[in-house]
Scaffold this active site. Structure first.
Site, PDB file in Angstrom:
ATOM      1  N   ALA A  44     -14.098  14.546  47.888  1.00 21.74           N
ATOM      2  CA  ALA A  44     -13.729  14.306  49.290  1.00 21.74           C
ATOM      3  C   ALA A  44     -14.923  14.027  50.202  1.00 21.74           C
ATOM      4  CB  ALA A  44     -12.955  15.520  49.808  1.00 21.74           C
ATOM      5  N   PRO A  53     -11.046  14.587  56.580  1.00 23.24           N
ATOM      6  CA  PRO A  53     -11.677  15.875  56.283  1.00 23.24           C
ATOM      7  C   PRO A  53     -11.718  16.150  54.784  1.00 23.24           C
ATOM      8  CG  PRO A  53      -9.496  16.175  57.290  1.00 23.24           C
ATOM      9  CD  PRO A  53      -9.794  14.715  57.333  1.00 23.24           C
ATOM     10  N   ASP A  54     -12.731  16.899  54.334  1.00 24.06           N
ATOM     11  CA  ASP A  54     -12.705  17.326  52.936  1.00 24.06           C
ATOM     12  C   ASP A  54     -11.852  18.593  52.837  1.00 24.06           C
ATOM     13  OD1 ASP A  54     -14.318  19.404  53.776  1.00 24.06           O
ATOM     14  OD2 ASP A  54     -16.093  18.802  52.642  1.00 24.06           O
ATOM     15  N   PHE A  55     -11.911  19.286  51.723  1.00 28.20           N
ATOM     16  CA  PHE A  55     -11.043  20.450  51.552  1.00 28.20           C
ATOM     17  C   PHE A  55     -11.718  21.753  51.960  1.00 28.20           C
ATOM     18  CE2 PHE A  55      -9.310  17.208  48.856  1.00 28.20           C
ATOM     19  CZ  PHE A  55      -7.955  17.319  49.082  1.00 28.20           C
ATOM     20  N   ARG A  56     -12.993  21.924  51.541  1.00 28.18           N
ATOM     21  CA  ARG A  56     -13.569  23.269  51.589  1.00 28.18           C
ATOM     22  C   ARG A  56     -14.698  23.470  52.587  1.00 28.18           C
ATOM     23  NH1 ARG A  56     -11.986  21.921  46.676  1.00 28.18           N
ATOM     24  NH2 ARG A  56     -10.318  23.223  45.833  1.00 28.18           N
ATOM     25  N   ASN A 127     -10.307  11.864  44.762  1.00 27.10           N
ATOM     26  CA  ASN A 127      -9.728  11.550  46.068  1.00 27.10           C
ATOM     27  C   ASN A 127      -8.386  10.830  45.943  1.00 27.10           C
ATOM     28  OD1 ASN A 127     -12.021  12.708  46.989  1.00 27.10           O
ATOM     29  ND2 ASN A 127     -13.024  10.796  47.569  1.00 27.10           N
ATOM     30  N   ASP A 129      -7.223   9.113  48.664  1.00 24.76           N
ATOM     31  CA  ASP A 129      -7.152   8.250  49.854  1.00 24.76           C
ATOM     32  C   ASP A 129      -7.180   6.755  49.555  1.00 24.76           C
ATOM     33  OD1 ASP A 129      -9.881   7.789  49.244  1.00 24.76           O
ATOM     34  OD2 ASP A 129     -10.554   9.345  50.625  1.00 24.76           O
ATOM     35  N   HIS A 146      -6.857  13.020  40.292  1.00 25.38           N
ATOM     36  CA  HIS A 146      -5.816  13.818  40.958  1.00 25.38           C
ATOM     37  C   HIS A 146      -4.729  12.921  41.544  1.00 25.38           C
ATOM     38  CE1 HIS A 146      -8.927  17.316  41.399  1.00 25.38           C
ATOM     39  NE2 HIS A 146      -8.503  17.139  40.174  1.00 25.38           N
ATOM     40  N   CYS A 154      10.531   9.476  42.263  1.00 22.11           N
ATOM     41  CA  CYS A 154      11.445  10.606  42.480  1.00 22.11           C
ATOM     42  C   CYS A 154      10.988  11.786  41.636  1.00 22.11           C
ATOM     43  CB  CYS A 154      12.854  10.169  42.075  1.00 22.11           C
ATOM     44  SG  CYS A 154      14.035  11.524  42.062  1.00 22.11           S
TER      45      CYS A 154
HETATM   46  P1  OAD Z   1     -14.438  19.854  48.470  1.00 20.66           P
HETATM   47  O1  OAD Z   1     -14.010  19.938  49.887  1.00 20.66           O
HETATM   48  O2  OAD Z   1     -14.206  21.035  47.609  1.00 20.66           O
HETATM   49  O3  OAD Z   1     -16.007  19.512  48.379  1.00 20.66           O
HETATM   50  C1  OAD Z   1     -16.588  18.473  49.139  1.00 20.66           C
HETATM   51  C2  OAD Z   1     -18.110  18.525  48.975  1.00 20.66           C
HETATM   52  O4  OAD Z   1     -18.674  17.429  49.681  1.00 20.66           O
HETATM   53  C3  OAD Z   1     -18.760  19.778  49.519  1.00 20.66           C
HETATM   54  O5  OAD Z   1     -19.810  20.192  48.657  1.00 20.66           O
HETATM   55  C4  OAD Z   1     -19.308  19.342  50.876  1.00 20.66           C
HETATM   56  O6  OAD Z   1     -20.440  20.069  51.291  1.00 20.66           O
HETATM   57  C5  OAD Z   1     -19.690  17.912  50.559  1.00 20.66           C
HETATM   58  N1  OAD Z   1     -19.699  17.015  51.728  1.00 20.66           N
HETATM   59  C6  OAD Z   1     -18.675  16.770  52.577  1.00 20.66           C
HETATM   60  N2  OAD Z   1     -19.021  15.829  53.483  1.00 20.66           N
HETATM   61  C7  OAD Z   1     -20.323  15.491  53.200  1.00 20.66           C
HETATM   62  C8  OAD Z   1     -21.261  14.588  53.783  1.00 20.66           C
HETATM   63  N3  OAD Z   1     -20.945  13.796  54.806  1.00 20.66           N
HETATM   64  N4  OAD Z   1     -22.494  14.525  53.231  1.00 20.66           N
HETATM   65  C9  OAD Z   1     -22.843  15.306  52.172  1.00 20.66           C
HETATM   66  N5  OAD Z   1     -21.989  16.148  51.563  1.00 20.66           N
HETATM   67  C10 OAD Z   1     -20.746  16.257  52.083  1.00 20.66           C
HETATM   68  O7  OAD Z   1     -13.752  18.540  47.891  1.00 20.66           O
HETATM   69  P2  OAD Z   1     -13.530  18.145  46.363  1.00 20.66           P
HETATM   70  O8  OAD Z   1     -14.659  18.601  45.512  1.00 20.66           O
HETATM   71  O9  OAD Z   1     -13.188  16.709  46.355  1.00 20.66           O
HETATM   72  O10 OAD Z   1      -7.350  18.776  44.540  1.00 20.66           O
HETATM   73  O11 OAD Z   1     -12.233  18.985  46.017  1.00 20.66           O
HETATM   74  C11 OAD Z   1     -11.697  18.886  44.725  1.00 20.66           C
HETATM   75  C12 OAD Z   1     -10.191  19.054  44.724  1.00 20.66           C
HETATM   76  O12 OAD Z   1      -9.839  20.269  45.405  1.00 20.66           O
HETATM   77  C13 OAD Z   1      -9.429  18.001  45.489  1.00 20.66           C
HETATM   78  O13 OAD Z   1      -9.227  16.827  44.742  1.00 20.66           O
HETATM   79  C14 OAD Z   1      -8.116  18.693  45.762  1.00 20.66           C
HETATM   80  C15 OAD Z   1      -8.612  20.064  46.142  1.00 20.66           C
HETATM   81  O14 OAD Z   1      -7.769  21.115  45.829  1.00 20.66           O
HETATM   82  C16 OAD Z   1      -6.045  18.454  44.587  1.00 20.66           C
HETATM   83  O15 OAD Z   1      -5.484  18.112  45.590  1.00 20.66           O
HETATM   84  C17 OAD Z   1      -5.366  18.549  43.273  1.00 20.66           C
END
Ligand code: OAD
Length: 365
Positions: A44, A53-56, A127, A129, A146, A154
């Protein structure tokens, strides 16, 4: 953006293939070894500068902000059992995140440039998106581990649902139903309780063939995706471009960390490769309105301010879609007050998954 020193984990560990553990040495390796098989593993973080937005991330991540919705747990929005009972929160979110509203980032265009140069073996993304498709990458180069919003069906009879109808319905923030059996229709996104798509398993060992691995914008907390970088052979350089170190990247002698903002890290890599202008040109191809973009670039807002504004707009829109009143929101916020306080302290990257997506932390998809 991290400085040169912070981009190296252990300077005493000598690389085996690279001349040094920095991005210039990776660029030299790309030229000297005529690198043709690059694998990417992304999450993300590569889309946050687009406004998604990202997730965490503790303040601007989706999970921290979905706590204000009518969900017992923020991850319920991606839970198949919850979706069967109440698909509205998901479709309220889908209305906001649906492809077409956002522009690919420079990181997406960097991958497109690798493809243009015939160097892309595979782009593994978590992602949903579709921004890599929007950036021009062909579908057969992408593994959407994912799933994505690209197709839908359906959840009962599995009949695919037409794209144009889906688009109209999501646009109106309504809930689509199967034309045959009237079951609920869901995009082919992997929800909790569902298997990863076959394409992931078919390509999962491909990183073994890579001559360069690039990991960007992921916390590498969700298995089995998180184990992909370890599939690369020892001696294959692995580059991490991310805000912080994740997933043990940096532990091998030919790992290079570029810590800080992703857009800046990607531009730095492109500059080292002598591709800076080409990259900007490829990115310009994704620009629907050059004038608006110029104004946006001139905006003094920081990345976090833009994301904060975007997440405020998003949650307000969702509240409106779900017919929430201010009084209702106030009640939810009060009810969630204690929870939010305790949750924010536990949403660090170390135990991020345990907090926001406990079922994913417990087991692989
Ligand atoms: P996370 O939100 O867990 O991690 C995003 C990472 O990107 C973090 O380490 C942030 O610090 C970093 N980050 C965000 N914006 C940044 C920026 N502009 N520059 C540098 N670093 C940045 O997202 P994912 O790892 O994609 O699953 O999450 C994995 C999965 O968890 C998703 O696919 C989703 C979620 O549950 C499902 O929906 C099945």
């Amino acid at each position: 953006m991290g400085n040169e020193e912070s981009s190296i984990v252990d300077e005493s560990t000598r690389p085996s293939v690279l001349d040094a553990r920095n991005i210039d040495a990776v660029a030299k390796y790309v030229k000297d070894y005529n690198v043709r098989k690059v694998v990417l593993m992304v999450g993300a973080g590569i889309s946050t500068s687009a406004g998604i937005p990202d997730f965490r991330s503790p303040d601007t991540g989706l999970y921290a902000n979905l706590a204000f919705l009518d969900l017992e747990e923020p991850e319920d929005v991606f839970d198949i059992g919850f979706f069967r009972q109440n698909p509205k929160p998901f479709y309220a979110l889908a209305h906001e995140l649906y492809p077409g509203r956002y522009r690919p980032t420079i990181a997406h265009s960097f991958v497109k440039l690798l493809y243009n140069k015939g160097m892309l073996l595979k782009h593994f993304t978590q992602n949903i998106d579709c921004l890599e498709r929007q950036a021009g990458l062909p579908g057969d180069k992408i593994v959407e581990a994912h799933g994505s919003f690209a197709t839908q069906r359906c959840i009962d009879c599995k009949l695919p649902f037409p794209d144009d109808k889906m688009h109209d319905i999501v646009d109106k923030a309504e809930v689509p139903h199967c034309l045959e059996c009237n079951g609920l229709v869901k995009p082919d996104i992997v929800f909790f309780g569902e298997a990863l798509p076959a394409v992931f398993h078919e390509n999962r060992s491909l990183p073994e063939e890579a001559d360069l691995c690039i990991v960007m914008g992921t916390s590498l907390t969700v298995q089995p995706f998180a184990s992909l970088p370890s599939m690369c052979r020892e001696g294959t350089p692995r580059v991490l471009i991310n805000m912080q170190r994740v997933g043990g990247l940096g532990s091998r002698p030919d790992d290079v960390l570029v810590l800080g903002d992703i857009d800046a890290g990607v531009r730095k890599f492109a500059r080292a490769l002598g591709w800076e202008e080409e990259l900007e040109a490829v990115w310009q191809e994704t620009n629907p309105d050059p004038k608006a973009r110029e104004e946006e670039n001139a905006s003094p807002q920081t990345r976090d301010e833009r994301l904060r504004a975007e997440i405020d707009r998003l949650t307000e829109d969702i509240d409106r879609t779900l017919g929430r009143t201010d009084a209702y929101q106030q009640r939810v916020r009060e009810r969630l007050g204690d929870y939010s306080d305790s949750s924010s302290s536990s949403s660090s990257s170390e135990n991020g998954l345990a907090h926001v997506f406990p079922h994913l932390a417990r087991k692989s998809h």
